[in-house]
Design a protein around this motif. Structure first.
Motif, PDB file in Angstrom:
ATOM      1  N   UNK A   1       1.130  -1.378  -0.335  1.00 54.85           N
ATOM      2  CA  UNK A   1      -0.111   0.034   0.004  1.00 54.85           C
ATOM      3  C   UNK A   1       0.820   1.192   0.034  1.00 54.85           C
ATOM      4  N   UNK A   2       1.734   1.055   0.582  1.00 52.63           N
ATOM      5  CA  UNK A   2       2.417   2.807   0.128  1.00 52.63           C
ATOM      6  C   UNK A   2       3.357   2.845  -0.406  1.00 52.63           C
ATOM      7  N   UNK A   3       3.682   1.561  -1.116  1.00 51.19           N
ATOM      8  CA  UNK A   3       4.287   1.433  -2.297  1.00 51.19           C
ATOM      9  C   UNK A   3       3.790   2.210  -4.143  1.00 51.19           C
ATOM     10  N   UNK A   4       2.439   1.676  -3.627  1.00 54.25           N
ATOM     11  CA  UNK A   4       0.617   1.832  -4.262  1.00 54.25           C
ATOM     12  C   UNK A   4       1.335   3.425  -4.265  1.00 54.25           C
ATOM     13  N   UNK A   5       0.554   4.428  -2.555  1.00 55.48           N
ATOM     14  CA  UNK A   5       0.424   5.576  -2.697  1.00 55.48           C
ATOM     15  C   UNK A   5       1.813   6.353  -3.183  1.00 55.48           C
ATOM     16  N   UNK A   6       2.524   5.800  -3.323  1.00 56.59           N
ATOM     17  CA  UNK A   6       4.134   6.987  -3.546  1.00 56.59           C
ATOM     18  C   UNK A   6       3.948   6.713  -5.601  1.00 56.59           C
TER      19      UNK A   6
ATOM     20  N   UNK B   1      -2.649  -4.013 -11.857  1.00 53.56           N
ATOM     21  CA  UNK B   1      -1.852  -4.420 -10.569  1.00 53.56           C
ATOM     22  C   UNK B   1      -2.023  -5.419 -10.038  1.00 53.56           C
ATOM     23  N   UNK B   2      -0.595  -5.978  -9.966  1.00 52.86           N
ATOM     24  CA  UNK B   2      -1.235  -7.938  -9.397  1.00 52.86           C
ATOM     25  C   UNK B   2       0.350  -8.126  -8.435  1.00 52.86           C
ATOM     26  N   UNK B   3       0.941  -7.283  -7.784  1.00 53.26           N
ATOM     27  CA  UNK B   3       1.185  -7.101  -6.537  1.00 53.26           C
ATOM     28  C   UNK B   3       2.706  -7.563  -6.567  1.00 53.26           C
ATOM     29  N   UNK B   4       3.054  -7.570  -7.698  1.00 54.15           N
ATOM     30  CA  UNK B   4       4.328  -8.343  -7.773  1.00 54.15           C
ATOM     31  C   UNK B   4       5.232  -7.326  -8.681  1.00 54.15           C
ATOM     32  N   UNK B   5       4.674  -6.320  -9.544  1.00 52.33           N
ATOM     33  CA  UNK B   5       5.371  -5.287  -9.950  1.00 52.33           C
ATOM     34  C   UNK B   5       4.816  -3.565  -9.868  1.00 52.33           C
ATOM     35  N   UNK B   6       5.133  -2.913 -11.075  1.00 54.82           N
ATOM     36  CA  UNK B   6       4.618  -1.219 -10.232  1.00 54.82           C
ATOM     37  C   UNK B   6       3.695  -1.408 -11.149  1.00 54.82           C
TER      38      UNK B   6
ATOM     39  N   UNK C   1       6.865  10.623 -20.668  1.00 54.63           N
ATOM     40  CA  UNK C   1       7.900  10.110 -19.406  1.00 54.63           C
ATOM     41  C   UNK C   1       8.442   8.732 -20.300  1.00 54.63           C
ATOM     42  N   UNK C   2       8.752   8.504 -22.123  1.00 53.58           N
ATOM     43  CA  UNK C   2       8.949   7.241 -22.032  1.00 53.58           C
ATOM     44  C   UNK C   2       9.326   6.550 -21.751  1.00 53.58           C
ATOM     45  N   UNK C   3       8.872   5.041 -21.856  1.00 57.75           N
ATOM     46  CA  UNK C   3       9.543   3.897 -20.661  1.00 57.75           C
ATOM     47  C   UNK C   3       9.136   3.991 -19.083  1.00 57.75           C
ATOM     48  N   UNK C   4       8.688   5.221 -18.748  1.00 56.32           N
ATOM     49  CA  UNK C   4       7.806   5.557 -17.003  1.00 56.32           C
ATOM     50  C   UNK C   4       7.914   3.179 -16.916  1.00 56.32           C
ATOM     51  N   UNK C   5       8.469   3.443 -15.003  1.00 57.63           N
ATOM     52  CA  UNK C   5       7.712   2.152 -15.272  1.00 57.63           C
ATOM     53  C   UNK C   5       5.978   2.252 -14.725  1.00 57.63           C
TER      54      UNK C   5
END
Length: 384
Positions: free
Chosen positions: A50-55, A109-114, A278-282
């Motif tokens: 969740x903290x990663x998703x917030x950011x 979002x799958x929990x494994x990557x951005x 922002x080409x290639x942005x994750x």
């Protein structure tokens, strides 16, 4: 991130209706056996997820604001199918910094990557009541020891307090075209948060707003001048209305929630502009305005489409389309990555922004490739 099952509360229908989800029976196609609000399942997250998703959500929001400034600086309004006469007023609204309240990012979002941005519902986002209230009360009843990514209610109140609104009551307007009650209940909830912030409010139908040519102002049914208007009526509709020119040119003398410059963020041409900047942005998927280019799989989205209408998914395995009247305004072509599968269902994460801060999460599920009005809302929790 896990999808888990649980036993629905006894009398859950009456419970959620008493809490404001009065439209759960009417806003969902009647032939479906699965209810719109489905608490027999939920998603669980870790706090780190969740903290990663917030950011990531706040970073995306900042990128979108940069993209809006870029479109205005370069005058790319035709890419967004915005009439020439509206463009100067959008620029003026942006330069003034006309205040905004909220928006919702739809994310893969799958929990494994951005997380990957699918679109930004920046002008008239819905599923607010479900996110802010209904799933919070579910959590307190079913998992009282856990947490939830959900500060929407508190942040809305704080946002209304800090907004530089004009004098007089704030008007909250729905349209009589809404036959489900979803729009009226969503606006009623927004109105309640404004009142909890100490604002004086008035409810009104868009169809009951009048124009006074003598004063050059919009009036309510009691002939009060409308100085603040919160609406769930898309700007592209308002611009096309007979009184569109008056609405567009009332930007200085009125506060509109959301402001006119949000036309740039609620348009799917934004996806292509973001990829250019922002080409290639994750957190982005490749997207183009002139065609799918070299994308092996893509989804063609109408610039102004809603609820999954008018979509066309092209993959090596075939083509899938949804009906709808959108598309005359143009399309964007975005790389297609199927939503992740959990027990045969595919979630879309709706990450909310209030002001400029991430505020909460709502999840809708579909069994197909495209999230539409047949999708169900399911709650979530953070496992502590």
């Amino acid at each position: 991130m896990r999808r888990e099952t649980s036993v629905p509360r006894d009398g859950w229908q009456e419970i959620i209706e008493s809490q404001g989800l009065a439209y759960h029976r009417t806003a969902h196609p009647g032939h479906l056996t699965r209810p719109y609000w489905d608490e027999s399942v939920h998603y669980s997250f870790t706090m780190d997820e969740v903290l990663a998703l917030e950011s990531q959500t706040e970073e995306l929001h900042g990128m979108c604001l940069e993209a809006a400034g870029h479109v205005i600086a370069t005058g790319r309004y035709r890419d967004f199918a915005i009439p020439d006469w509206v463009a100067p007023e959008i620029e003026a609204s942006w330069r003034r910094g006309d205040p905004h309240v909220y928006g919702r990012f739809d994310l893969r979002y799958d929990g494994a990557g951005p997380a990957k941005l699918l679109e930004y519902n920046a002008d008239t986002p819905t599923s607010l009541v479900e996110t802010s209230l209904i799933q919070w009360f579910w959590l307190k009843d079913v998992h009282p020891g856990d947490d939830q990514w959900n500060s929407v209610h508190e942040r809305l109140i704080a946002r209304w307090k800090e907004l530089p609104l004009q004098s007089g009551p704030a008007h909250f307007a729905w349209t009589n075209m809404d036959e489900t009650g979803e729009e009226a209940m969503t606006l009623g909830y927004l109105q309640e948060t404004a009142e909890q912030a100490g604002r004086t409010t008035v409810a009104i139908a868009m169809e009951d707003i009048g124009w006074d040519p003598a004063s050059g102002r919009f009036l309510d049914m009691e002939r009060r001048v409308i100085r603040t208007l919160c609406k769930l009526y898309p700007w592209e509709w308002a611009v096309a209305d007979p009184f569109g020119p008056q609405a567009v040119r009332q930007q200085v003398s009125m506060t509109w929630i959301e402001p006119l410059w949000k036309m740039l963020l609620s348009n799917k041409a934004l996806l292509a502009v973001l990829w250019e900047m922002y080409p290639g942005h994750p957190n982005l998927l490749p997207a183009y305005l002139d065609g799918p280019r070299d994308l092996p799989a893509h989804i063609r989205k109408p610039l102004l489409g809603r609820e999954g209408a008018g979509m066309r998914v092209v993959t090596p395995g075939g083509v899938e389309e949804t009906g709808g009247e959108y598309g005359a305004e143009g399309h964007v072509y975005q790389e297609f990555q199927a939503l992740p599968g959990f027990d045969g269902w595919r979630p879309v994460l709706g990450a909310w922004i209030v002001g400029d801060e991430a505020a909460g999460l709502g999840i809708r599920e579909t069994s197909g490739l495209i999230t539409d009005d047949s999708s169900s809302f399911v709650p979530h929790r953070i496992v502590l």
